[in-house]
Design a protein around this motif. Structure first.
Motif, short mmCIF file in Angstrom:
data_model
loop_
_atom_site.label_atom_id
_atom_site.label_comp_id
_atom_site.label_asym_id
_atom_site.label_seq_id
_atom_site.Cartn_x
_atom_site.Cartn_y
_atom_site.Cartn_z
N GLY A 132 33.01 48.93 31.21
CA GLY A 132 33.29 49.06 32.63
C GLY A 132 32.04 48.94 33.47
O GLY A 132 30.93 48.77 32.95
N PRO B 185 38.86 56.86 37.17
CA PRO B 185 38.74 55.40 37.26
C PRO B 185 39.42 54.83 38.50
O PRO B 185 40.48 55.31 38.92
CB PRO B 185 39.42 54.92 35.96
N GLU B 186 38.77 53.82 39.06
CA GLU B 186 39.28 53.08 40.23
C GLU B 186 39.38 53.94 41.49
O GLU B 186 40.00 53.55 42.45
CB GLU B 186 40.67 52.48 39.92
N THR C 156 32.08 54.83 42.14
CA THR C 156 33.36 54.25 41.73
C THR C 156 33.21 53.66 40.34
O THR C 156 32.38 52.77 40.13
CB THR C 156 33.82 53.15 42.71
N TYR C 157 34.01 54.18 39.41
CA TYR C 157 33.98 53.65 38.04
C TYR C 157 35.18 52.72 37.85
O TYR C 157 36.34 53.13 38.02
CB TYR C 157 34.02 54.77 37.01
N LYS C 158 34.90 51.46 37.49
CA LYS C 158 35.95 50.47 37.28
C LYS C 158 35.91 50.00 35.82
O LYS C 158 35.07 49.19 35.44
CB LYS C 158 35.74 49.27 38.21
#
Length: 537
Positions: free
Chosen positions: A260, A354-355, A387-389
């Motif tokens: 990610g 996430p997201e 923001t972790y994607k």
């Protein structure tokens, strides 16, 4: 006496018998067969390999074949550990076979199949030698010569239609040469993701089988038939290049592949403490992910400001969100001398959804030690947006491949007619300078220069560093210049030295997509360097 002679004469043991014995003795003594020759006595050193193996079949392979290494230490280890290995292997075998048996007995109307007795006996297997193959790939290949003449006792009870039958396996012998491949090698314990087991030749398997107490293998013709069936079935399943695959850990996670992207926006800081004697402070922020070898990201310096605003964005590649954390530190920039640390903090990535963008206002601490009394002192605060994607599962599955020769796809934004040239510097061997040996690798391509880190006092350095060049078109007619240079000590009169170089044609890389070879260094006595090249489109 006359009566006895009369009886012998009637039975044919008269004069003819005496004459036959005399004539036979004469022929045996005075007539020798012409096809019988005297044995020739020759030293063993004069015998060829096939003759020695036929005469001395029980000699270990490490004596007969120099490619096999002696592994007495391994046999001693197994001998000492065998009582415990026996119990552990039997327990595991019961756990593995239990669901398989439960699934199969319903098809054949069998009530139950249970191990009444399961032990491998007191005699451990022995290794007659082991051959190890050295390759340029991330794998370890071993071929042990296994011999096991054991005394196991395996008693299986089968119940069906109200009746009970027992089957017992005794006196097991197994002679085999398996090929065990550990790959891919990864930087996470136990340092390999999978085990592949193949047989280099059909194994020899011999055992006794008792049904209801009777030795079934004594039935004429059954023994040889069972032997051939076992050899054929095992050979069809595991004879090289076929293999038994045993997964140890998730290869994508083990290889620390990206899973990610972390988007970081450094917004601002406020209530920072004054560090300069003249004026306020000149703060900037450094960002890094734990367990990451890449250099830290830095914001710009805000001069003479205790409440700076940056609004600068950064992207960090995430490899394990469960264990990695974002570490940030605020420094006071100094034109001369060391930059003063104003405070720090850490954000575990597992706390992020996430997201989902999360705005955090964090206190600056002296250190991450919870018992540090200086953490009670106010040092200011920092505002971040995170923001972790994560990558999609299908993308990860599609990108990962077990084939060591496969090449990843180029990232988004790569020119459609071109691609990305990836250079992986693995290691060098036998490089030596005249006055010092602190090697690093210098790569020159189309006027662009890239360098590895330097390693002090090492003739066989290992770097495992990767570099990339984005190209508009395939480098069919180009050459890559790779040079090994020794960095001089910080205190000394000697300058840097060239330990060797090589110019690599890139035409083969474009056609083959991947090359991983050791090259002899020019202007080096025995030096070699292992370079892996990939052409990603």
């Amino acid at each position: 006496m006359g009566f006895l002679s009369f009886l012998l004469g009637l039975c044919g043991f008269g004069v003819g018998t005496s004459a036959g014995l005399v004539i036979g003795y004469y022929l045996f003594i005075y007539f020798q067969p012409t096809d019988v020759k005297d044995h020739s006595i020759r030293p063993l050193v004069e015998q060829d390999t096939a003759t020695l193996q036929r005469m001395l079949p029980e000699i270990p392979l490490w004596i007969k074949n120099p490619d096999f290494d002696r592994v007495d230490w391994l046999n001693k280890f197994i001998e000492l550990m065998w009582p415990y290995l026996d119990k552990a292997i039997c327990r595991t075998a019961k756990e593995v076979t239990k669901p398989i048996i439960a699934e199969q007995i319903g098809k054949y109307k069998i009530d139950s199949v249970e191990f009444e007795v399961l032990t491998l006996g007191s005699l451990p297997p022995t290794f007659q030698g082991m051959k190890v193959y050295i390759t340029d790939e991330k794998e370890l290949i071993m071929e042990p010569s296994l011999k096991w003449a054991g005394n196991p006792n395996v008693l299986v009870a089968i119940k069906a239609f109200g009746l009970k039958a027992t089957v017992q396996v005794v006196d097991l012998q197994v002679f085999a040469i398996p090929r065990i491949t550990l790959k891919p090698l990864v930087p996470s314990f136990p340092c390999f993701a999978k085990i592949f087991v193949s047989l280099m030749e059909k194994p020899h398997v011999d055992f006794g089988l008792k049904l209801l107490g009777a030795d079934v293998m004594s039935i004429p013709g059954l023994y040889s038939m069972v032997q051939e069936i076992i050899k054929d079935q095992v050979g069809n399943m595991y004879l090289w290049p076929k293999a038994l695959e045993v997964p140890i850990m998730d290869p994508a996670k083990a290889a620390r592949r990206p899973v990610g992207i972390l988007h970081v926006k450094v917004v601002r800081a406020f209530k920072l403490k004054k560090k300069d004697l003249m004026g306020k402070s000149d703060p900037y922020v450094k960002l890094r992910l734990t367990e990451d070898k890449l250099p830290s990201k830095k914001t710009t310096v805000k001069h003479n400001n205790l409440n700076p605003e940056w609004n600068e964005e950064f992207n960090k590649v995430v490899k394990d969100p469960e264990s990695q954390a974002l570490e940030f530190s605020v420094y006071d920039w100094e034109q001369v001398g060391r930059h003063d640390k104003m405070g720090m903090n850490v954000i575990p990535l597992k706390e992020l959804t996430p997201e989902e963008t999360k705005t955090l206002t964090l206190d600056l601490l002296k250190s991450m030690d919870p018992n540090d009394a200086q953490n009670e002192k106010s040092r200011g605060q920092l505002v971040l947006e995170l923001t972790y994607k994560p990558f999609k599962e299908e993308e990860l599955a599609k990108d990962y491949t077990e084939d060591a020769n496969a090449v990843e796809k180029a990232p988004d934004g790569t020119p459609s007619g071109g691609g990305m040239l990836v250079v992986i510097v693995h290691e060098a061997l036998d490089v030596e300078g005249k006055h010092h040996t602190n090697p690093y690798v210098r790569i020159l391509y189309r006027g662009e220069e890239k360098k590895t880190k330097h390693i002090k006092k090492n003739r066989d350095p290992r770097w495992e560093e990767e570099f990339s060049f984005m190209l508009e078109e395939p480098p069919i007619n180009d050459k890559l210049h790779v040079e090994v240079v020794s960095r001089p000590p910080s205190i000394g009169i000697h300058s840097k030295e060239t330990l060797g170089y090589i110019d690599i044609s890139l035409a083969d890389v474009v056609s083959n997509r991947r090359i991983n070879e050791k090259y002899h260094l020019i202007d080096s006595k025995n030096g070699k360097i292992q370079i892996e090249l990939q052409w990603r489109t």
